[in-house]
Design a protein around this motif. Structure first.
Motif, short mmCIF file in Angstrom:
data_model
loop_
_atom_site.label_atom_id
_atom_site.label_comp_id
_atom_site.label_asym_id
_atom_site.label_seq_id
_atom_site.Cartn_x
_atom_site.Cartn_y
_atom_site.Cartn_z
N LEU A 97 -1.45 5.98 11.06
CA LEU A 97 -0.17 5.36 10.72
C LEU A 97 0.79 6.36 10.09
CD1 LEU A 97 -1.51 2.01 9.21
CD2 LEU A 97 -0.68 2.43 11.54
N LYS A 98 2.02 6.30 10.51
CA LYS A 98 3.05 7.20 9.99
C LYS A 98 4.27 6.39 9.58
CE LYS A 98 0.26 10.45 11.42
NZ LYS A 98 -0.66 11.09 10.46
N HIS A 99 4.29 5.99 8.32
CA HIS A 99 5.42 5.20 7.82
C HIS A 99 5.55 5.46 6.33
CE1 HIS A 99 7.89 1.75 6.70
NE2 HIS A 99 8.22 1.64 7.97
N SER A 100 6.77 5.51 5.84
CA SER A 100 7.02 5.87 4.44
C SER A 100 6.46 4.85 3.45
CB SER A 100 8.53 6.02 4.21
OG SER A 100 9.21 4.81 4.51
N ALA A 101 6.23 3.62 3.89
CA ALA A 101 5.72 2.59 2.98
C ALA A 101 4.20 2.45 3.04
CB ALA A 101 6.36 1.24 3.30
N GLU A 106 10.03 -4.09 6.98
CA GLU A 106 10.11 -2.99 7.94
C GLU A 106 8.73 -2.40 8.22
OE1 GLU A 106 11.81 1.56 8.01
OE2 GLU A 106 13.01 0.04 6.98
N ALA A 107 7.93 -2.23 7.15
CA ALA A 107 6.57 -1.69 7.31
C ALA A 107 5.70 -2.65 8.11
CB ALA A 107 5.95 -1.43 5.94
N LEU A 108 5.82 -3.95 7.84
CA LEU A 108 5.01 -4.93 8.58
C LEU A 108 5.44 -5.01 10.04
CD1 LEU A 108 4.71 -7.80 5.95
CD2 LEU A 108 2.89 -6.27 6.75
N ALA A 109 6.73 -4.86 10.30
CA ALA A 109 7.19 -4.84 11.69
C ALA A 109 6.54 -3.66 12.42
CB ALA A 109 8.71 -4.73 11.74
N TYR A 110 6.48 -2.52 11.76
CA TYR A 110 5.82 -1.33 12.33
C TYR A 110 4.34 -1.61 12.61
CZ TYR A 110 3.59 3.31 12.21
OH TYR A 110 2.82 4.41 12.49
N LEU A 111 3.65 -2.24 11.67
CA LEU A 111 2.23 -2.55 11.85
C LEU A 111 2.03 -3.57 12.97
CD1 LEU A 111 1.05 -2.84 8.13
CD2 LEU A 111 0.57 -0.97 9.71
N LYS A 158 2.55 -0.60 -4.91
CA LYS A 158 2.94 0.36 -5.94
C LYS A 158 4.31 0.93 -5.61
CE LYS A 158 -1.19 2.21 -8.17
NZ LYS A 158 -1.87 3.46 -8.56
N LEU A 159 4.92 1.54 -6.62
CA LEU A 159 6.21 2.17 -6.45
C LEU A 159 6.09 3.68 -6.58
CD1 LEU A 159 8.49 -0.18 -8.58
CD2 LEU A 159 8.42 -0.04 -6.08
N THR A 160 6.79 4.41 -5.72
CA THR A 160 6.85 5.87 -5.85
C THR A 160 7.85 6.20 -6.97
OG1 THR A 160 8.71 6.15 -4.34
CG2 THR A 160 6.50 6.04 -3.36
N PRO A 161 7.89 7.46 -7.41
CA PRO A 161 8.89 7.85 -8.42
C PRO A 161 10.33 7.58 -7.96
CG PRO A 161 7.18 9.51 -8.27
CD PRO A 161 6.93 8.55 -7.15
N GLN A 162 10.52 7.51 -6.63
CA GLN A 162 11.86 7.21 -6.09
C GLN A 162 12.09 5.71 -5.93
OE1 GLN A 162 9.65 9.45 -4.50
NE2 GLN A 162 10.56 11.10 -5.74
N GLN A 163 11.17 4.90 -6.51
CA GLN A 163 11.27 3.44 -6.46
C GLN A 163 11.16 2.87 -5.05
OE1 GLN A 163 11.36 1.51 -9.53
NE2 GLN A 163 10.67 3.57 -10.00
N LYS A 164 10.39 3.55 -4.20
CA LYS A 164 10.10 3.05 -2.87
C LYS A 164 8.73 2.37 -2.90
CE LYS A 164 13.86 4.68 -1.04
NZ LYS A 164 14.95 3.76 -0.61
N ILE A 165 8.62 1.27 -2.18
CA ILE A 165 7.39 0.49 -2.20
C ILE A 165 6.33 1.09 -1.29
CG2 ILE A 165 7.81 -1.10 -0.28
CD1 ILE A 165 6.76 -2.27 -3.76
N ILE A 166 5.07 1.00 -1.72
CA ILE A 166 3.94 1.46 -0.92
C ILE A 166 2.95 0.30 -0.80
CG2 ILE A 166 2.02 3.09 -0.71
CD1 ILE A 166 4.63 4.49 -0.43
N LEU A 167 2.54 -0.01 0.42
CA LEU A 167 1.56 -1.06 0.68
C LEU A 167 0.19 -0.44 0.81
CD1 LEU A 167 0.82 -4.00 1.41
CD2 LEU A 167 1.47 -3.48 3.78
#
Length: 364
Positions: A64-68, A119-124, A140-149
């Motif tokens: 998988l290649k997605h930022s979330a 967006e991440a679920l659409a990718y999956l 969880k949240l990255t330091p840039q406040q982006k969500i990670i599943l």
């Protein structure tokens, strides 16, 4: 449990244990080759089916290649232990953050995370993958406040090797307060199951209240009581009527009544209007959940002949005999046949037609 200082593959030095998921313990480690910090997940079960599922999780995440989604860089077996090496995301998960703060997150923040997760679920889902364990503890949240599943231990579907799909068919599980009824009952999951889990998660994050679980809800409907799921807007004035209604629709007990995919869910959540929530006249006081089971992911293994396995952490591992996947397994609960009157009640109240096909229903 791995000791601090232990080295794996002559490369990864264990620093400390930082968590436990449904199928493994998580450790903070140092990659001495690249002098970087990584997370290592250790499998907790020796059962062959769980080994296959763990191996499948590693292959799936690596593909998988997605930022979330977490990045997996290594997978190996050492001293009869099985390990996945992945990107380390520091800090507390969203459940722990909310517990420490003692309040819900701002609605606008939650909606921003919802947009990223959709967006991440659409990718999956485009690749035939259903996550099946979306909940605040797996975010969880990255330091840039982006969500990670996180935690793909229960994920269904594999984009890389069809042979590994058989492992998912022999093991299923759920987190009760966030799982759809069809997932709990083992009658088959699809993107609408992730829609339900995401909606339950957003509801919790916006209200600091865990939504009534699907089993409790359907049993109350069968007993001719009102559905205990209260509109989210009742508990937080920041939640608009449109968002509250969208969550209520996505949390429908019947899968056909939910959005068919995450694209439709996004349209409901972000309708472009923001009407203040208005509580319907005559709405009774809320029904509080007697049990808060948000920390538990239940794993059910069809290969154990119905014998439950002990667990040292908050995940309960349970057995289900072959051919028993259509029954709901809850520890220390009684089951009875589903009567014709039960079926009539469920159908007359717009509940599950699928209950007719299930020979047993759990009493809770």
């Amino acid at each position: 449990m791995l000791e601090t200082g232990k080295k794996l593959q002559e490369r990864y030095r264990i620093e400390k244990q930082v968590g436990q998921g449904g199928m493994g313990s998580i450790y903070l480690a140092t990659d001495e080759r690249f002098h970087s910090t990584v997370a290592i997940k250790e499998a907790l079960f020796a059962d062959e089916n769980y080994k296959k599922a763990f191996d499948r999780e590693a292959r799936l995440l690596n593909s998988l290649k997605h930022s979330a989604l977490p990045k997996v860089t290594d997978h190996f077996v050492e001293d009869n232990g099985q390990y996945i090496v992945m990107e380390f995301i520091g800090g507390d998960d969203l459940f722990e953050q909310m517990r420490k703060a003692g309040r819900a997150f701002p609605v606008n923040e939650v909606l921003e995370w919802a947009d990223q997760l959709l967006e991440a679920l659409a990718y999956l889902h485009e690749q035939g993958i259903i996550h099946r364990d979306i909940k605040p503890q797996n975010l969880k949240l990255t330091p840039q406040q982006k969500i990670i599943l996180l935690d793909f231990g229960l994920a269904k579907g594999n984009p890389t090797d069809a042979n590994f799909q058989t492992a998912a068919k022999s093991i299923f599980g759920y987190s009760r307060n966030y799982a759809s009824l069809e997932q709990i009952q083992g009658t088959g999951t699809d993107p609408r199951s992730d829609v339900y889990s995401l909606a339950a998660t957003l509801y919790h994050l916006m209200t600091d209240r865990v939504p009534a679980d699907a089993l409790t809800r359907v049993m109350m409907v069968l007993n001719e009581s009102r559905d205990p799921l209260e509109p989210a807007g009742k508990f937080n004035s920041e939640i608009s009527q449109e968002v509250s209604d969208a969550l209520q629709t996505c949390l429908s007990l019947k899968a056909n009544d939910r959005p068919a995919n995450v694209g439709e869910m996004k349209s409901l959540l972000f309708s472009g209007t923001s009407t203040p929530f208005v509580l319907a006249a005559g709405t009774p006081a809320s029904v509080e959940n007697e049990e808060l089971l948000t920390m538990d992911t239940k794993l059910i293994d069809h290969s154990t002949g119905g014998k439950s396995k002990p667990s040292e952490f908050k995940t309960e591992v349970m057995g289900a005999a072959a051919g028993d996947s259509a029954s709901t397994k809850i520890a220390n609960r009684e089951t009875r046949p589903l009567s014709a009157s039960d079926t009539q009640k469920a159908q007359s109240r717009g509940s599950f037609g699928l209950l007719t096909a299930i020979g047993l229903i759990t009493l809770i």
